[in-house]
Scaffold this motif. Structure first.
Motif: not given
Length: 188
Positions: A19-22, A51-54, A79-80, A85-86
């Motif tokens: 689910e993560f991009v690095d 890419q959604k706030g984490r 370490n996430v 975010l507004r």
């Protein structure tokens, strides 16, 4: 940028899509002089985010570059942290961050601004999923200090919901106070 599964011994490892991009931010090569020559080691700094706030960062060291990157990626996933975010695109308020001699200043930006930040800070914002931000790095240009200072700034980011909960008031009351102060400032 999602990485492809590695080939080991002619076959692909079975790895579920993450689910993560690095993003690889920095690789450092160090040499240890021994009898018979030099031994090289590598250190990698990697940022991961959904890419959604984490977002998280990690550091890994090994004798080979791919192994150092793998270790750094694993450390980053452990370490996430979540950043409010507004509207899912920018910061709620301006914030300073600091680590060692590295100082950063982050500002919320209107829609369409884009990411105005350099080097390691840009990687943090892209993996975080932030679309509009203006950032300035002051002091150290060391990528490790810049990333840690950016995370320090993001740690101090508060959403109106969390502030209202802390003060035991409604979010609408808090927002009303802010808009009242804005109208007073414009009439002066």
């Amino acid at each position: 940028m999602a990485r492809e599964p590695r080939r080991e011994g002619g076959r692909e490892r079975d790895r579920e899509p993450s689910e993560f991009v690095d993003k690889l931010v920095h690789i450092n090569r160090v040499a240890k002089v021994v009898k018979g020559g030099r031994r090289f080691g590598f250190a990698a700094l990697v940022i991961v985010g959904d890419q959604k706030g984490r977002v998280g960062f990690g550091h890994g060291k090994a004798r080979e570059v791919p192994e150092a990157i793998r270790k750094a990626t694993d450390a980053a996933k452990r370490n996430v942290t979540r950043v409010p975010l507004r509207e899912g695109r920018t910061l709620h308020h301006d914030v300073h961050g600091r680590h060692g001699a590295g100082k950063v200043f982050l500002r919320a930006a209107p829609p369409g601004t884009g990411i105005i930040a350099g080097g390691p800070m840009r990687a943090v914002f892209e993996t975080l999923g932030m679309q509009d931000v203006v950032a300035k790095s002051l002091g150290s240009s060391n990528p490790y200090n810049m990333v840690r200072a950016t995370f320090d700034a993001l740690k101090h980011q508060d959403s109106p919901r969390s502030v209202a909960a802390r003060r035991s008031i409604k979010v609408s009351t808090l927002q009303g106070r802010r808009q009242g102060a804005d109208s007073e400032a414009s009439t002066d």
